[in-house]
Design a protein around this motif. Structure first.
Motif, PDB file in Angstrom:
ATOM      1  N   ASN A 182      21.589   2.353  -3.565  1.00 47.38           N
ATOM      2  CA  ASN A 182      20.421   3.317  -3.621  1.00 47.38           C
ATOM      3  C   ASN A 182      19.226   2.542  -3.512  1.00 47.38           C
ATOM      4  OD1 ASN A 182      22.353   5.121  -3.756  1.00 47.38           O
ATOM      5  ND2 ASN A 182      22.010   5.332  -6.361  1.00 47.38           N
ATOM      6  N   THR A 183      19.123   1.206  -4.221  1.00 45.61           N
ATOM      7  CA  THR A 183      17.737   0.801  -3.885  1.00 45.61           C
ATOM      8  C   THR A 183      17.728   0.114  -2.410  1.00 45.61           C
ATOM      9  OG1 THR A 183      18.546  -1.416  -4.757  1.00 45.61           O
ATOM     10  CG2 THR A 183      17.628  -0.109  -6.181  1.00 45.61           C
ATOM     11  N   ALA A 184      18.684  -0.449  -1.778  1.00 48.74           N
ATOM     12  CA  ALA A 184      18.888  -0.751  -0.502  1.00 48.74           C
ATOM     13  C   ALA A 184      18.325   0.264   0.568  1.00 48.74           C
ATOM     14  CB  ALA A 184      20.124  -1.257  -0.031  1.00 48.74           C
ATOM     15  N   LYS A 185      18.662   1.512   0.374  1.00 49.44           N
ATOM     16  CA  LYS A 185      18.229   2.811   0.916  1.00 49.44           C
ATOM     17  C   LYS A 185      16.909   3.027   0.964  1.00 49.44           C
ATOM     18  CE  LYS A 185      18.910   7.393   2.056  1.00 49.44           C
ATOM     19  NZ  LYS A 185      17.583   7.438   2.761  1.00 49.44           N
ATOM     20  N   ARG A 186      16.513   3.072  -0.406  1.00 48.72           N
ATOM     21  CA  ARG A 186      14.964   3.103  -0.639  1.00 48.72           C
ATOM     22  C   ARG A 186      14.275   2.248  -0.080  1.00 48.72           C
ATOM     23  NH1 ARG A 186      17.462   6.852  -2.149  1.00 48.72           N
ATOM     24  NH2 ARG A 186      17.121   8.015  -3.810  1.00 48.72           N
ATOM     25  N   LEU A 187      14.580   0.768   0.185  1.00 53.01           N
ATOM     26  CA  LEU A 187      13.954  -0.220   0.830  1.00 53.01           C
ATOM     27  C   LEU A 187      13.789   0.110   2.358  1.00 53.01           C
ATOM     28  CD1 LEU A 187      12.507  -2.953   0.729  1.00 53.01           C
ATOM     29  CD2 LEU A 187      14.686  -4.006   0.849  1.00 53.01           C
ATOM     30  N   ARG A 188      14.823   0.551   2.672  1.00 49.51           N
ATOM     31  CA  ARG A 188      14.773   0.824   4.341  1.00 49.51           C
ATOM     32  C   ARG A 188      13.691   1.995   4.451  1.00 49.51           C
ATOM     33  NH1 ARG A 188      20.318   0.206   3.758  1.00 49.51           N
ATOM     34  NH2 ARG A 188      20.646   2.275   3.566  1.00 49.51           N
ATOM     35  N   ASP A 189      13.732   2.880   3.651  1.00 47.27           N
ATOM     36  CA  ASP A 189      12.734   4.140   3.792  1.00 47.27           C
ATOM     37  C   ASP A 189      11.203   3.683   3.664  1.00 47.27           C
ATOM     38  OD1 ASP A 189      15.030   5.693   4.040  1.00 47.27           O
ATOM     39  OD2 ASP A 189      14.800   6.469   1.904  1.00 47.27           O
ATOM     40  N   LEU A 190      11.150   2.653   2.599  1.00 48.10           N
ATOM     41  CA  LEU A 190       9.871   2.106   2.497  1.00 48.10           C
ATOM     42  C   LEU A 190       9.377   1.165   3.694  1.00 48.10           C
ATOM     43  CD1 LEU A 190       9.731   1.298  -1.255  1.00 48.10           C
ATOM     44  CD2 LEU A 190       8.438   2.926  -0.284  1.00 48.10           C
ATOM     45  N   LEU A 191      10.204   0.393   4.324  1.00 49.38           N
ATOM     46  CA  LEU A 191       9.707  -0.334   5.406  1.00 49.38           C
ATOM     47  C   LEU A 191       9.357   0.567   6.488  1.00 49.38           C
ATOM     48  CD1 LEU A 191      12.843  -3.111   5.004  1.00 49.38           C
ATOM     49  CD2 LEU A 191      10.207  -3.479   4.900  1.00 49.38           C
ATOM     50  N   GLU A 192       9.995   1.535   6.620  1.00 49.49           N
ATOM     51  CA  GLU A 192       9.958   2.407   7.688  1.00 49.49           C
ATOM     52  C   GLU A 192       8.773   3.237   7.661  1.00 49.49           C
ATOM     53  OE1 GLU A 192      11.749   6.744   9.645  1.00 49.49           O
ATOM     54  OE2 GLU A 192      13.395   5.125   8.999  1.00 49.49           O
ATOM     55  N   ALA A 193       8.413   3.567   6.370  1.00 44.22           N
ATOM     56  CA  ALA A 193       7.076   4.080   5.855  1.00 44.22           C
ATOM     57  C   ALA A 193       5.817   3.393   6.156  1.00 44.22           C
ATOM     58  CB  ALA A 193       6.874   4.837   4.745  1.00 44.22           C
ATOM     59  N   SER A 194       6.104   2.091   6.022  1.00 41.47           N
ATOM     60  CA  SER A 194       5.038   0.927   6.190  1.00 41.47           C
ATOM     61  C   SER A 194       5.134   0.648   7.607  1.00 41.47           C
ATOM     62  CB  SER A 194       5.500  -0.182   5.400  1.00 41.47           C
ATOM     63  OG  SER A 194       5.682   0.275   3.943  1.00 41.47           O
ATOM     64  N   GLY A 195       5.756   1.008   8.651  1.00 44.19           N
ATOM     65  CA  GLY A 195       5.720   0.668   9.793  1.00 44.19           C
ATOM     66  C   GLY A 195       6.288  -0.549  10.289  1.00 44.19           C
ATOM     67  N   LEU A 196       7.131  -1.002   9.326  1.00 44.41           N
ATOM     68  CA  LEU A 196       7.877  -2.511   9.329  1.00 44.41           C
ATOM     69  C   LEU A 196       9.456  -2.342   9.882  1.00 44.41           C
ATOM     70  CD1 LEU A 196       6.334  -3.914   6.140  1.00 44.41           C
ATOM     71  CD2 LEU A 196       5.753  -4.427   8.484  1.00 44.41           C
ATOM     72  N   ASN A 243       0.935  -1.381   0.101  1.00 46.60           N
ATOM     73  CA  ASN A 243      -0.019   0.043  -0.022  1.00 46.60           C
ATOM     74  C   ASN A 243       0.779   1.177  -0.062  1.00 46.60           C
ATOM     75  OD1 ASN A 243      -2.756  -1.001   0.006  1.00 46.60           O
ATOM     76  ND2 ASN A 243      -2.776  -1.398   2.027  1.00 46.60           N
ATOM     77  N   VAL A 244       2.006   1.229   0.659  1.00 42.53           N
ATOM     78  CA  VAL A 244       3.057   2.228   0.535  1.00 42.53           C
ATOM     79  C   VAL A 244       3.774   2.428  -0.663  1.00 42.53           C
ATOM     80  CG1 VAL A 244       5.017   3.303   1.839  1.00 42.53           C
ATOM     81  CG2 VAL A 244       2.852   2.576   3.158  1.00 42.53           C
ATOM     82  N   ALA A 245       4.225   1.207  -0.987  1.00 44.90           N
ATOM     83  CA  ALA A 245       5.270   1.228  -1.992  1.00 44.90           C
ATOM     84  C   ALA A 245       4.786   1.289  -3.286  1.00 44.90           C
ATOM     85  CB  ALA A 245       6.020  -0.397  -2.099  1.00 44.90           C
ATOM     86  N   LYS A 246       3.471   1.210  -3.524  1.00 41.61           N
ATOM     87  CA  LYS A 246       2.725   0.947  -5.078  1.00 41.61           C
ATOM     88  C   LYS A 246       3.005   2.482  -5.629  1.00 41.61           C
ATOM     89  CE  LYS A 246      -1.834   1.003  -3.213  1.00 41.61           C
ATOM     90  NZ  LYS A 246      -3.261   0.306  -3.354  1.00 41.61           N
ATOM     91  N   HIS A 247       2.990   3.707  -4.432  1.00 35.37           N
ATOM     92  CA  HIS A 247       2.853   4.793  -4.881  1.00 35.37           C
ATOM     93  C   HIS A 247       4.302   5.588  -5.500  1.00 35.37           C
ATOM     94  CE1 HIS A 247      -1.203   4.905  -4.211  1.00 35.37           C
ATOM     95  NE2 HIS A 247      -1.069   4.536  -2.858  1.00 35.37           N
ATOM     96  N   THR A 248       5.303   4.612  -5.482  1.00 33.95           N
ATOM     97  CA  THR A 248       6.678   5.221  -5.643  1.00 33.95           C
ATOM     98  C   THR A 248       7.421   4.370  -6.605  1.00 33.95           C
ATOM     99  OG1 THR A 248       7.816   3.712  -4.136  1.00 33.95           O
ATOM    100  CG2 THR A 248       6.828   5.763  -3.008  1.00 33.95           C
ATOM    101  N   LYS A 249       8.409   5.017  -7.177  1.00 33.67           N
ATOM    102  CA  LYS A 249       9.194   4.385  -8.477  1.00 33.67           C
ATOM    103  C   LYS A 249       9.801   2.887  -7.909  1.00 33.67           C
ATOM    104  CE  LYS A 249      12.604   4.970 -11.785  1.00 33.67           C
ATOM    105  NZ  LYS A 249      13.499   5.720 -12.655  1.00 33.67           N
ATOM    106  N   TYR A 250      10.656   3.468  -6.783  1.00 30.16           N
ATOM    107  CA  TYR A 250      11.191   2.222  -6.298  1.00 30.16           C
ATOM    108  C   TYR A 250      10.423   1.309  -5.566  1.00 30.16           C
ATOM    109  CZ  TYR A 250      15.860   4.488  -6.792  1.00 30.16           C
ATOM    110  OH  TYR A 250      16.983   4.982  -7.376  1.00 30.16           O
ATOM    111  N   GLY A 251       9.274   1.551  -5.187  1.00 30.83           N
ATOM    112  CA  GLY A 251       8.410   0.899  -4.585  1.00 30.83           C
ATOM    113  C   GLY A 251       7.973  -0.324  -5.566  1.00 30.83           C
TER     114      GLY A 251
END
Length: 191
Positions: A171-185, A51-59
């Motif tokens: 860079n993708t590893a950092k984006r993953l960490r950001d997405l996990l945090e935004a997802s509450g994971l 739900n968070v990732a689908k709105h982002t390019k890296y997501g």
């Protein structure tokens, strides 16, 4: 483990060059490293992430990884030729690796090459939601290609920079960490 490998290699070379009579590290037994068990996301956590990732390019890259089981290097090496839209399948036969640039020993770059083993080559069935993501990415790439014109470098990559070049896995590893945090994971969650 890495330090021991380097030390062993240096001492082995010294032995072969007859600088020492034997490799003193050859009898050392290292303790088995404890392997951390990978934590798999629950369905509820996957839904929160998507739900968070689908709105982002890296997501979208990570949603494809989540839905296909691809390794990150395999996903970053995907080209449009790998997607069989008609049969809803994905061919996996390459990955990205870090390699030294010829003639410049200190410089390294990411290159696309074969998978590590022949058994890593496989065909994966695609979910309709994954096909939808590929169609969205393709549409956005076409818009970017038109916008940039001759500045767009067409490497036929699915997941790439806005100009068409390989994404850096760091860079993708950092984006993953950001997405996990935004997802509450938790950051160590497995994707």
């Amino acid at each position: 483990d890495i330090i021991f490998s380097c030390l062993y290699g240096a001492l082995e070379q010294a032995f072969e060059n007859e600088l020492i009579s034997k490799n003193p590290s050859s009898k050392i037994k290292l303790p088995k490293a404890e392997k951390k068990e990978k934590r798999v996301l629950t369905q509820q956590e996957q839904d929160a992430f998507v739900n968070v990732a689908k709105h982002t390019k890296y997501g979208r890259l990570f949603i494809v990884i989540l839905s296909t089981g691809l390794r990150r290097g395999e996903a970053l090496a995907l080209t449009w030729d790998d997607v069989d839209f008609k049969n809803c399948q994905l061919r996996v036969n390459k990955t990205i690796t870090k390699d030294k640039l010829p003639g410049i020993e200190s410089e390294q770059t990411w290159l696309i090459g074969p998978t590590k083993t022949q058994s890593s080559n496989r065909t994966i069935p695609l979910l309709p939601s994954t096909i939808k993501i590929f169609n969205e990415v393709k549409r956005e790439q076409n818009e970017e290609r038109l916008r940039l014109g001759s500045e767009y470098i067409d490497n036929n990559l699915i997941f790439c920079t806005p100009s068409g070049t390989l994404l850096d896995p760091r860079n993708t590893a950092k984006r993953l960490r950001d997405l996990l945090e935004a997802s509450g994971l938790p950051k160590g969650s497995g994707i």
